[in-house]
Scaffold this motif. Structure first.
Motif, PDB file in Angstrom:
ATOM      1  N   HIS A 193      -8.787   9.377  -3.689  1.00  0.00           N
ATOM      2  CA  HIS A 193      -8.193  10.128  -2.582  1.00  0.00           C
ATOM      3  C   HIS A 193      -6.705  10.356  -2.815  1.00  0.00           C
ATOM      4  O   HIS A 193      -6.043   9.595  -3.518  1.00  0.00           O
ATOM      5  N   ARG A 194      -6.192  11.391  -2.162  1.00  0.00           N
ATOM      6  CA  ARG A 194      -4.801  11.783  -2.365  1.00  0.00           C
ATOM      7  C   ARG A 194      -3.840  11.109  -1.392  1.00  0.00           C
ATOM      8  O   ARG A 194      -2.629  11.156  -1.591  1.00  0.00           O
ATOM      9  N   SER A 195      -4.344  10.499  -0.330  1.00  0.00           N
ATOM     10  CA  SER A 195      -3.449   9.918   0.665  1.00  0.00           C
ATOM     11  C   SER A 195      -4.082   8.686   1.290  1.00  0.00           C
ATOM     12  O   SER A 195      -5.309   8.549   1.328  1.00  0.00           O
ATOM     13  N   ALA A 196      -3.221   7.799   1.791  1.00  0.00           N
ATOM     14  CA  ALA A 196      -3.677   6.573   2.445  1.00  0.00           C
ATOM     15  C   ALA A 196      -2.775   6.293   3.628  1.00  0.00           C
ATOM     16  O   ALA A 196      -1.580   6.632   3.620  1.00  0.00           O
ATOM     17  N   GLY A 197      -3.338   5.675   4.654  1.00  0.00           N
ATOM     18  CA  GLY A 197      -2.549   5.378   5.846  1.00  0.00           C
ATOM     19  C   GLY A 197      -3.014   4.109   6.518  1.00  0.00           C
ATOM     20  O   GLY A 197      -4.171   3.692   6.367  1.00  0.00           O
ATOM     21  N   ALA A 235      -7.845   9.534   2.778  1.00  0.00           N
ATOM     22  CA  ALA A 235      -8.180  10.918   3.118  1.00  0.00           C
ATOM     23  C   ALA A 235      -7.824  11.836   1.951  1.00  0.00           C
ATOM     24  O   ALA A 235      -6.939  11.519   1.150  1.00  0.00           O
ATOM     25  N   PRO A 236      -8.493  12.997   1.879  1.00  0.00           N
ATOM     26  CA  PRO A 236      -8.198  13.932   0.791  1.00  0.00           C
ATOM     27  C   PRO A 236      -6.890  14.678   0.972  1.00  0.00           C
ATOM     28  O   PRO A 236      -6.358  15.240   0.016  1.00  0.00           O
ATOM     29  N   ASP A 237      -6.373  14.718   2.216  1.00  0.00           N
ATOM     30  CA  ASP A 237      -5.125  15.430   2.482  1.00  0.00           C
ATOM     31  C   ASP A 237      -4.427  14.780   3.669  1.00  0.00           C
ATOM     32  O   ASP A 237      -5.011  13.980   4.410  1.00  0.00           O
TER      33      ASP A 237
END
Length: 282
Positions: A193-197, A235-237
């Motif tokens: 995935h491109r993002s993490a939170g 998440a992908p974006d």
């Protein structure tokens, strides 16, 4: 070093005691937020609102930035950021570093909502966040990370978040991505995935979120002592990432409101908690 401190005045209302910027970290008091999920969780009309903005690009390789926040006893603070943070490489390949030291005193409330951190290609950066909570302190913390700009690989990024409550560790998490970190994009870490939170809510008066919070894909919910709730998602974006975190927060706030109503005397309202969830875009 940038420093921010709040205190409760003799009438018990929050006021900003120290507001000292340290280039390039600039602190500014801001107008009150429109009623939303965050103000619903804070549930106070006297909250101080401050935003952090950058006076220059970066951090760039070689920079050493430090932010110190003190939320005084009985006071309330919403601390946000004006824009995302772009981590950039320096001319000599040096590592940049950001240190954030937060103390929330007894009975105080802090909602800390930094904007997205973008680990640009070839950057070398480390962030250390230390949060100390005293008895009865409440914390809402959101963090979001994007692994590289559009169509680029991320640089080397390492972040550690440590939260201590009443002198005992509550949460200690470290994330490392980029070159030199084996398996960072594998199934055990980011799964491509491109993002993490992460969303961390510490609320002694709150309740655990409904199981529905975990319905989003690639999202985990964990109950911590405190009581506290941690929501972690991939998440992908970044738009999907923010939407998932906002949805999780709305459900946590709703659960707190319902618990408050159940504890209130007959005929009493929900202790002034107001929740307004923005409509989902189609």
């Amino acid at each position: 070093m940038a420093r921010l401190a709040t205190e409760a005045d003799p009438r018990g209302r929050t006021r900003v005691q120290i507001l000292r910027s340290g280039w390039p970290l600039m602190l500014r008091t801001t107008l009150p937020r429109e009623p939303d999920v965050v103000t619903g969780w804070v549930a106070r009309d006297d909250v101080a609102q401050v935003h952090l903005t950058a006076a220059g690009a970066g951090p760039i390789g070689g920079d050493r930035l430090r932010l110190e926040v003190r939320v005084g006893q009985g006071s309330a603070l919403i601390l946000g950021e004006v824009s995302p943070t772009l981590l950039l490489p320096g001319p000599h390949g040096e590592r940049s570093r950001t240190e954030i030291d937060i103390h929330v005193a007894a009975g105080a409330t802090l909602a800390w909502l930094p904007e997205l951190v973008i680990a640009a290609q070839d950057c070398r950066h480390r962030t250390d966040i230390r949060v100390t909570l005293h008895a009865g302190a409440r914390l809402l913390l959101r963090e979001e990370i994007l692994f590289g700009r559009h169509q680029e690989q991320p640089g080397t990024f390492r972040q550690r978040l440590r939260v201590v409550r009443d002198h005992r560790p509550l949460y200690d998490q470290e994330l490392a991505v980029g070159p030199g970190t084996p398996g960072w994009d594998g199934p055990a870490v980011t799964a491509g995935h491109r993002s993490a939170g992460t969303l961390l809510v510490v609320d002694p008066d709150g309740s655990a979120p409904a199981p529905a919070t975990a319905r989003a894909p690639h999202t985990a919910v964990m109950a911590l002592a405190g009581p506290a709730t941690m929501v972690s998602t991939l998440a992908p974006d970044t738009a999907t990432l923010r939407r998932r975190l906002d949805t999780a927060l709305a459900r946590i706030v709703t659960g707190r409101r319902q618990a408050t109503v159940q504890r209130s005397p007959r005929g009493a309202g929900p202790a002034g908690i107001r929740v307004r969830v923005p409509p989902r875009r189609r």
